[in-house]
Design a protein around this motif. Structure first.
Motif, mmCIF file in Angstrom:
data_model
loop_
_atom_site.group_PDB
_atom_site.id
_atom_site.type_symbol
_atom_site.label_atom_id
_atom_site.label_comp_id
_atom_site.label_asym_id
_atom_site.label_seq_id
_atom_site.Cartn_x
_atom_site.Cartn_y
_atom_site.Cartn_z
ATOM 1 N N THR A 17 14.923 58.631 -60.724
ATOM 2 C CA THR A 17 14.839 59.489 -61.896
ATOM 3 C C THR A 17 15.963 59.480 -62.813
ATOM 4 O O THR A 17 15.934 59.260 -64.090
ATOM 5 N N ALA A 18 17.150 59.205 -62.292
ATOM 6 C CA ALA A 18 18.532 59.061 -63.151
ATOM 7 C C ALA A 18 18.146 57.494 -63.996
ATOM 8 O O ALA A 18 18.599 57.549 -65.037
ATOM 9 N N GLU A 19 17.547 56.467 -63.399
ATOM 10 C CA GLU A 19 17.594 55.283 -63.837
ATOM 11 C C GLU A 19 16.547 55.328 -64.965
ATOM 12 O O GLU A 19 16.574 54.997 -66.213
ATOM 13 N N ILE A 20 15.451 56.154 -64.833
ATOM 14 C CA ILE A 20 14.437 56.447 -65.978
ATOM 15 C C ILE A 20 14.888 57.112 -67.170
ATOM 16 O O ILE A 20 14.929 56.766 -68.166
ATOM 17 N N LEU A 21 15.902 58.110 -66.715
ATOM 18 C CA LEU A 21 16.368 58.853 -67.980
ATOM 19 C C LEU A 21 17.267 57.851 -68.753
ATOM 20 O O LEU A 21 17.684 58.060 -69.920
ATOM 21 N N MET A 22 18.111 57.235 -68.110
ATOM 22 C CA MET A 22 19.305 56.129 -68.620
ATOM 23 C C MET A 22 18.470 55.202 -69.476
ATOM 24 O O MET A 22 18.942 54.878 -70.439
ATOM 25 N N LEU A 23 17.386 54.771 -68.983
ATOM 26 C CA LEU A 23 16.710 53.713 -69.854
ATOM 27 C C LEU A 23 16.221 54.429 -71.026
ATOM 28 O O LEU A 23 15.905 53.652 -72.180
ATOM 29 N N ALA A 24 15.707 55.622 -70.961
ATOM 30 C CA ALA A 24 15.197 56.399 -72.249
ATOM 31 C C ALA A 24 16.387 56.741 -73.190
ATOM 32 O O ALA A 24 16.219 57.347 -74.231
ATOM 33 N N LYS A 104 6.698 67.177 -57.855
ATOM 34 C CA LYS A 104 7.023 65.952 -57.010
ATOM 35 C C LYS A 104 5.812 65.490 -56.220
ATOM 36 O O LYS A 104 5.230 66.274 -55.498
ATOM 37 N N PRO A 105 5.253 64.134 -56.561
ATOM 38 C CA PRO A 105 5.893 63.119 -57.318
ATOM 39 C C PRO A 105 5.363 63.166 -58.407
ATOM 40 O O PRO A 105 4.231 63.615 -58.906
ATOM 41 N N PHE A 106 5.922 62.683 -59.638
ATOM 42 C CA PHE A 106 5.687 62.921 -60.888
ATOM 43 C C PHE A 106 5.786 61.324 -61.410
ATOM 44 O O PHE A 106 6.558 60.526 -61.221
ATOM 45 N N GLU A 107 4.873 61.214 -62.684
ATOM 46 C CA GLU A 107 5.015 60.057 -63.427
ATOM 47 C C GLU A 107 6.185 60.108 -64.307
ATOM 48 O O GLU A 107 6.672 61.100 -64.807
ATOM 49 N N GLU A 108 6.563 58.607 -64.776
ATOM 50 C CA GLU A 108 7.684 58.476 -65.770
ATOM 51 C C GLU A 108 7.362 59.274 -67.034
ATOM 52 O O GLU A 108 8.207 59.986 -67.489
ATOM 53 N N SER A 109 5.994 59.001 -67.445
ATOM 54 C CA SER A 109 5.734 59.819 -68.922
ATOM 55 C C SER A 109 5.858 61.235 -68.758
ATOM 56 O O SER A 109 6.124 61.913 -69.629
ATOM 57 N N GLU A 110 5.296 61.846 -67.552
ATOM 58 C CA GLU A 110 5.520 63.468 -67.318
ATOM 59 C C GLU A 110 7.014 63.857 -67.348
ATOM 60 O O GLU A 110 7.210 64.758 -68.092
#
Length: 349
Positions: A17-24, A104-110
Protein backbone atom coordinates in the motif's frame (compact mmCIF):
# COMPACT_ATOMS: atom_id res chain seq x y z
CA UNK A 1 2.87 17.22 -1.50
CA UNK A 2 0.33 15.58 0.80
CA UNK A 3 1.52 13.39 3.67
CA UNK A 4 -0.34 10.16 4.39
CA UNK A 5 0.07 8.15 7.57
CA UNK A 6 -0.45 4.42 6.89
CA UNK A 7 -1.13 2.30 9.97
CA UNK A 8 -1.31 -1.43 9.16
CA UNK A 9 -0.06 -4.44 11.18
CA UNK A 10 0.21 -6.76 8.16
CA UNK A 11 3.70 -6.16 6.77
CA UNK A 12 2.90 -7.25 3.19
CA UNK A 13 -0.21 -5.08 2.93
CA UNK A 14 1.62 -2.18 4.60
CA UNK A 15 4.56 -2.29 2.17
CA UNK A 16 2.43 -2.77 -0.95
CA UNK A 17 0.00 0.00 0.00
CA UNK A 18 2.85 2.40 0.86
CA UNK A 19 4.48 1.71 -2.52
CA UNK A 20 1.27 2.46 -4.43
CA UNK A 21 0.79 5.74 -2.55
CA UNK A 22 4.41 6.82 -3.05
CA UNK A 23 4.22 6.08 -6.78
CA UNK A 24 1.13 8.31 -6.87
CA UNK A 25 3.21 11.17 -5.49
CA UNK A 26 2.30 11.13 -1.81
CA UNK A 27 4.72 11.27 1.11
CA UNK A 28 4.02 8.16 3.18
CA UNK A 29 4.71 7.50 6.85
CA UNK A 30 4.17 3.90 8.01
CA UNK A 31 3.44 2.33 11.39
CA UNK A 32 2.78 -1.27 12.34
CA UNK A 33 0.31 -0.52 15.14
CA UNK A 34 -1.92 2.27 16.40
CA UNK A 35 0.35 3.40 19.21
CA UNK A 36 3.31 3.89 16.87
CA UNK A 37 1.04 5.65 14.40
CA UNK A 38 -0.10 8.22 16.98
CA UNK A 39 3.53 8.88 17.95
CA UNK A 40 4.44 9.49 14.30
CA UNK A 41 1.48 11.81 13.83
CA UNK A 42 2.51 13.90 16.83
CA UNK A 43 5.92 14.37 15.23
CA UNK A 44 4.63 15.04 11.68
CA UNK A 45 0.94 15.87 11.33
CA UNK A 46 -0.43 13.98 8.31
CA UNK A 47 -2.98 15.27 5.82
CA UNK A 48 -4.76 11.89 5.84
CA UNK A 49 -4.63 8.66 7.86
CA UNK A 50 -5.15 5.28 6.19
CA UNK A 51 -5.68 2.95 9.13
CA UNK A 52 -6.45 -0.72 9.67
CA UNK A 53 -9.24 -1.41 12.16
CA UNK A 54 -8.20 -4.70 13.79
CA UNK A 55 -4.69 -4.23 15.20
CA UNK A 56 -2.83 -5.19 18.39
CA UNK A 57 -1.84 -2.61 21.06
CA UNK A 58 -4.33 0.04 19.80
CA UNK A 59 -7.02 -0.59 17.17
CA UNK A 60 -8.14 1.82 14.46
CA UNK A 61 -11.08 3.17 16.43
CA UNK A 62 -8.78 3.90 19.36
CA UNK A 63 -6.45 5.80 17.05
CA UNK A 64 -9.37 7.85 15.72
CA UNK A 65 -10.54 8.62 19.26
CA UNK A 66 -7.10 9.92 20.25
CA UNK A 67 -6.99 12.12 17.13
CA UNK A 68 -10.41 13.54 18.01
CA UNK A 69 -9.34 14.42 21.54
CA UNK A 70 -5.91 15.86 20.71
CA UNK A 71 -5.97 19.54 19.62
CA UNK A 72 -2.81 18.97 17.58
CA UNK A 73 -4.40 16.16 15.54
CA UNK A 74 -8.09 16.99 15.46
CA UNK A 75 -9.56 17.49 11.99
CA UNK A 76 -7.36 14.97 10.16
CA UNK A 77 -9.51 12.80 7.85
CA UNK A 78 -9.43 9.00 8.07
CA UNK A 79 -9.87 6.06 5.72
CA UNK A 80 -10.37 2.73 7.51
CA UNK A 81 -9.05 -0.53 6.08
CA UNK A 82 -11.10 -3.52 7.10
CA UNK A 83 -11.70 -7.12 6.17
CA UNK A 84 -14.65 -7.18 8.55
CA UNK A 85 -17.76 -5.55 7.05
CA UNK A 86 -20.14 -6.49 9.84
CA UNK A 87 -22.71 -3.81 10.54
CA UNK A 88 -21.62 -3.35 14.16
CA UNK A 89 -18.18 -2.19 13.01
CA UNK A 90 -19.68 0.10 10.38
CA UNK A 91 -22.02 1.68 12.93
CA UNK A 92 -19.12 2.25 15.31
CA UNK A 93 -17.13 3.95 12.58
CA UNK A 94 -20.07 6.13 11.56
CA UNK A 95 -20.49 7.26 15.15
CA UNK A 96 -16.91 8.54 15.01
CA UNK A 97 -17.49 10.07 11.57
CA UNK A 98 -14.77 7.84 10.16
CA UNK A 99 -15.85 8.95 6.74
CA UNK A 100 -14.60 6.22 4.44
CA UNK A 101 -13.90 2.49 4.32
CA UNK A 102 -11.86 0.23 2.06
CA UNK A 103 -12.47 -3.50 2.30
CA UNK A 104 -9.38 -5.68 1.95
CA UNK A 105 -8.31 -6.87 -0.54
CA UNK A 106 -8.75 -3.71 -2.66
CA UNK A 107 -7.63 -2.65 -6.11
CA UNK A 108 -5.00 0.06 -6.64
CA UNK A 109 -7.61 2.24 -8.35
CA UNK A 110 -9.98 1.89 -5.38
CA UNK A 111 -7.27 3.01 -2.97
CA UNK A 112 -6.17 6.01 -5.03
CA UNK A 113 -9.75 7.08 -5.72
CA UNK A 114 -10.65 6.92 -2.02
CA UNK A 115 -7.53 8.87 -1.02
CA UNK A 116 -8.04 11.54 -3.68
CA UNK A 117 -11.72 11.95 -2.85
CA UNK A 118 -11.12 12.14 0.90
CA UNK A 119 -8.38 14.75 0.57
CA UNK A 120 -10.45 16.82 -1.87
CA UNK A 121 -13.52 16.79 0.35
CA UNK A 122 -11.58 18.22 3.26
CA UNK A 123 -10.17 21.12 1.29
CA UNK A 124 -13.40 23.10 0.93
CA UNK A 125 -17.11 22.98 1.53
CA UNK A 126 -19.32 23.21 -1.52
CA UNK A 127 -19.82 26.80 -2.69
CA UNK A 128 -23.62 26.57 -2.71
CA UNK A 129 -26.30 24.64 -0.83
CA UNK A 130 -29.92 24.69 -1.96
CA UNK A 131 -31.87 25.30 1.24
CA UNK A 132 -35.15 24.75 -0.60
CA UNK A 133 -34.09 21.16 -1.34
CA UNK A 134 -31.99 19.13 1.15
CA UNK A 135 -29.21 21.71 1.35
CA UNK A 136 -29.35 22.19 5.11
CA UNK A 137 -28.77 18.50 5.82
CA UNK A 138 -25.98 18.39 3.21
CA UNK A 139 -24.28 21.48 4.64
CA UNK A 140 -24.42 20.20 8.23
CA UNK A 141 -23.11 16.78 7.22
CA UNK A 142 -20.25 18.31 5.23
CA UNK A 143 -19.49 20.80 8.00
CA UNK A 144 -19.39 18.02 10.58
CA UNK A 145 -16.76 16.18 8.57
CA UNK A 146 -14.77 19.10 7.15
CA UNK A 147 -14.36 20.84 10.52
CA UNK A 148 -14.26 17.65 12.57
CA UNK A 149 -17.31 18.73 14.56
CA UNK A 150 -17.73 15.32 16.18
CA UNK A 151 -20.34 16.47 18.70
CA UNK A 152 -22.52 18.14 16.06
CA UNK A 153 -25.96 16.57 16.40
CA UNK A 154 -26.66 13.89 13.81
CA UNK A 155 -30.41 13.72 14.40
CA UNK A 156 -32.12 16.33 12.20
CA UNK A 157 -35.67 15.48 13.20
CA UNK A 158 -38.42 17.57 11.60
CA UNK A 159 -40.79 19.06 14.19
CA UNK A 160 -44.43 19.73 13.30
CA UNK A 161 -45.77 23.02 14.67
CA UNK A 162 -49.49 23.59 14.28
CA UNK A 163 -51.03 26.80 12.98
CA UNK A 164 -51.11 29.56 15.65
CA UNK A 165 -48.87 27.51 17.95
CA UNK A 166 -46.06 29.41 19.71
CA UNK A 167 -42.52 28.46 18.74
CA UNK A 168 -40.99 30.62 21.48
CA UNK A 169 -42.13 33.59 23.54
CA UNK A 170 -40.74 37.09 24.01
CA UNK A 171 -38.30 37.02 26.95
CA UNK A 172 -37.44 33.30 26.55
CA UNK A 173 -33.79 32.30 26.67
CA UNK A 174 -32.66 31.22 23.17
CA UNK A 175 -31.88 27.50 23.05
CA UNK A 176 -31.76 26.82 19.30
CA UNK A 177 -31.76 28.15 15.75
CA UNK A 178 -34.88 27.45 13.67
CA UNK A 179 -35.09 26.45 10.01
CA UNK A 180 -38.39 26.43 8.11
CA UNK A 181 -38.76 23.28 6.02
CA UNK A 182 -42.39 23.97 5.13
CA UNK A 183 -45.11 26.40 6.15
CA UNK A 184 -44.57 29.90 7.54
CA UNK A 185 -43.66 31.44 10.86
CA UNK A 186 -44.07 35.05 11.91
CA UNK A 187 -42.13 36.82 14.64
CA UNK A 188 -44.16 39.38 16.57
CA UNK A 189 -43.60 41.97 19.26
CA UNK A 190 -46.30 43.39 21.50
CA UNK A 191 -46.22 47.12 22.27
CA UNK A 192 -47.02 48.66 25.64
CA UNK A 193 -50.47 49.49 24.24
CA UNK A 194 -51.05 45.82 23.45
CA UNK A 195 -50.67 46.18 19.68
CA UNK A 196 -48.99 43.31 17.83
CA UNK A 197 -46.19 44.27 15.45
CA UNK A 198 -44.79 41.69 13.03
CA UNK A 199 -40.99 41.81 13.00
CA UNK A 200 -40.50 39.08 10.40
CA UNK A 201 -42.21 36.49 8.22
CA UNK A 202 -40.26 33.35 7.35
CA UNK A 203 -41.01 30.70 4.74
CA UNK A 204 -39.40 27.48 3.45
CA UNK A 205 -35.60 27.61 3.22
CA UNK A 206 -35.23 30.41 5.77
CA UNK A 207 -33.68 30.60 9.25
CA UNK A 208 -34.99 32.59 12.19
CA UNK A 209 -34.20 33.05 15.86
CA UNK A 210 -30.46 33.58 15.35
CA UNK A 211 -30.07 37.18 16.56
CA UNK A 212 -30.55 36.34 20.28
CA UNK A 213 -28.00 33.52 19.87
CA UNK A 214 -25.48 35.94 18.38
CA UNK A 215 -26.19 38.63 20.95
CA UNK A 216 -26.39 36.22 23.94
CA UNK A 217 -29.69 37.87 24.87
CA UNK A 218 -33.29 36.82 25.44
CA UNK A 219 -35.78 36.74 22.57
CA UNK A 220 -37.05 40.26 21.90
CA UNK A 221 -40.12 38.94 20.07
CA UNK A 222 -42.27 35.81 19.87
CA UNK A 223 -42.38 33.19 17.13
CA UNK A 224 -45.80 31.93 16.00
CA UNK A 225 -46.72 29.48 13.24
CA UNK A 226 -48.85 31.13 10.56
CA UNK A 227 -49.60 27.75 8.94
CA UNK A 228 -49.04 24.14 9.93
CA UNK A 229 -45.26 24.19 9.63
CA UNK A 230 -42.30 21.82 9.68
CA UNK A 231 -39.25 23.15 11.53
CA UNK A 232 -35.73 21.83 11.97
CA UNK A 233 -34.04 22.74 15.25
CA UNK A 234 -30.29 23.43 15.47
CA UNK A 235 -29.24 23.43 19.15
CA UNK A 236 -27.36 26.44 20.54
CA UNK A 237 -24.15 24.43 21.05
CA UNK A 238 -24.22 23.29 17.40
CA UNK A 239 -24.82 26.89 16.29
CA UNK A 240 -21.73 27.99 18.25
CA UNK A 241 -19.63 25.19 16.77
CA UNK A 242 -20.61 26.10 13.23
CA UNK A 243 -19.51 29.70 13.77
CA UNK A 244 -16.28 28.79 15.56
CA UNK A 245 -14.60 27.14 12.56
CA UNK A 246 -13.42 29.83 10.07
CA UNK A 247 -14.39 28.14 6.78
CA UNK A 248 -17.61 26.58 8.05
CA UNK A 249 -18.53 29.79 9.88
CA UNK A 250 -18.16 31.91 6.76
CA UNK A 251 -20.34 29.54 4.75
CA UNK A 252 -22.92 29.41 7.53
CA UNK A 253 -23.05 33.21 7.75
CA UNK A 254 -23.63 33.34 3.98
CA UNK A 255 -26.65 31.05 4.41
CA UNK A 256 -28.05 33.45 7.01
CA UNK A 257 -27.00 36.66 5.27
CA UNK A 258 -29.70 36.60 2.61
CA UNK A 259 -32.34 37.11 5.25
CA UNK A 260 -30.35 39.88 6.96
CA UNK A 261 -30.00 41.70 3.65
CA UNK A 262 -33.73 41.33 2.96
CA UNK A 263 -34.61 42.77 6.37
CA UNK A 264 -32.32 45.73 5.73
CA UNK A 265 -34.01 46.45 2.40
CA UNK A 266 -37.43 46.02 4.02
CA UNK A 267 -36.62 48.58 6.73
CA UNK A 268 -35.34 51.05 4.14
CA UNK A 269 -38.52 50.59 2.12
CA UNK A 270 -40.69 51.15 5.18
CA UNK A 271 -38.83 54.40 5.87
CA UNK A 272 -38.75 55.89 2.38
CA UNK A 273 -41.22 54.18 0.03
CA UNK A 274 -44.85 55.07 -0.60
CA UNK A 275 -47.62 52.92 0.84
CA UNK A 276 -48.43 51.51 -2.62
CA UNK A 277 -44.78 50.57 -3.20
CA UNK A 278 -44.51 48.92 0.21
CA UNK A 279 -47.71 46.93 -0.30
CA UNK A 280 -46.55 45.90 -3.79
CA UNK A 281 -43.16 44.74 -2.48
CA UNK A 282 -44.82 42.80 0.33
CA UNK A 283 -47.22 41.13 -2.10
CA UNK A 284 -44.31 40.14 -4.36
CA UNK A 285 -42.36 38.66 -1.46
CA UNK A 286 -45.38 36.71 -0.22
CA UNK A 287 -46.17 35.66 -3.80
CA UNK A 288 -42.72 34.08 -4.09
CA UNK A 289 -43.19 32.27 -0.77
CA UNK A 290 -46.60 31.00 -1.92
CA UNK A 291 -45.17 29.64 -5.17
CA UNK A 292 -45.39 26.06 -3.96
CA UNK A 293 -49.13 26.34 -3.26
CA UNK A 294 -51.39 24.74 -5.91
CA UNK A 295 -53.05 28.03 -6.83
CA UNK A 296 -50.21 30.33 -5.76
CA UNK A 297 -52.52 32.21 -3.40
CA UNK A 298 -51.37 34.26 -0.42
CA UNK A 299 -53.06 33.27 2.80
CA UNK A 300 -52.37 35.89 5.43
CA UNK A 301 -54.77 37.92 7.55
CA UNK A 302 -55.15 41.60 6.70
CA UNK A 303 -53.91 42.57 10.18
CA UNK A 304 -50.77 40.45 9.77
CA UNK A 305 -50.09 41.84 6.31
CA UNK A 306 -50.59 45.39 7.54
CA UNK A 307 -48.03 44.74 10.29
CA UNK A 308 -45.53 43.38 7.74
CA UNK A 309 -46.05 46.42 5.50
CA UNK A 310 -45.88 48.78 8.45
CA UNK A 311 -49.23 50.52 7.99
CA UNK A 312 -52.75 50.55 9.39
CA UNK A 313 -55.12 47.76 8.27
CA UNK A 314 -57.43 50.39 6.76
CA UNK A 315 -54.64 51.75 4.56
CA UNK A 316 -53.70 48.24 3.46
CA UNK A 317 -57.31 47.34 2.55
CA UNK A 318 -57.69 50.54 0.55
CA UNK A 319 -54.47 49.87 -1.38
CA UNK A 320 -55.41 46.24 -2.06
CA UNK A 321 -58.75 47.42 -3.43
CA UNK A 322 -56.92 49.78 -5.79
CA UNK A 323 -54.66 46.96 -6.98
CA UNK A 324 -57.71 44.76 -7.56
CA UNK A 325 -59.37 47.54 -9.56
CA UNK A 326 -56.19 47.81 -11.69
CA UNK A 327 -56.29 44.06 -12.39
CA UNK A 328 -53.00 43.39 -10.57
CA UNK A 329 -54.40 41.04 -7.95
CA UNK A 330 -57.38 38.79 -7.28
CA UNK A 331 -58.93 39.45 -3.90
CA UNK A 332 -61.19 37.27 -1.76
CA UNK A 333 -62.02 37.56 1.96
CA UNK A 334 -59.34 34.97 2.86
CA UNK A 335 -56.87 34.85 -0.05
CA UNK A 336 -54.93 37.12 -2.37
CA UNK A 337 -53.50 36.01 -5.69
CA UNK A 338 -51.02 38.14 -7.64
CA UNK A 339 -52.06 38.19 -11.30
CA UNK A 340 -49.39 40.46 -12.77
CA UNK A 341 -46.17 40.20 -10.70
CA UNK A 342 -43.99 41.87 -13.32
CA UNK A 343 -46.25 44.89 -13.51
CA UNK A 344 -46.19 45.18 -9.72
CA UNK A 345 -42.40 44.91 -9.76
CA UNK A 346 -41.86 47.55 -12.47
CA UNK A 347 -44.42 50.05 -11.22
CA UNK A 348 -43.19 53.31 -9.68
CA UNK A 349 -45.42 55.10 -7.22
Amino acid sequence: MKTILLIEDNETIRENTAEILMLAGYTVLTAENGKMGVSLALTTKPDLVVCDIMMPVLDGYGVRQIFNQNPQLTGVPFIFLTADTERTDLRRGMALEAGSYLTKPFEESELLSAVSGRLHRFQHLRPDYDLHADGLHEFLSDARVAANLESLTLDRKVHLVRKKQDVYLEGDEPTRLYFVKSGRVKTVKTTAAGKELITGLYGPGEFFGYLPLLEHASHSDSGVAVDDSELVYIPRDDFAQLLRNPEVGQQFIRLLAGRVSEREQQLLAMAYSSIRRRVADTLLRLHEQAGAAPDGSIQLSRDDMAAVVGTAPESLIRTLSEFKHDGLIELTPKNIRVLQPEKLRRAHW
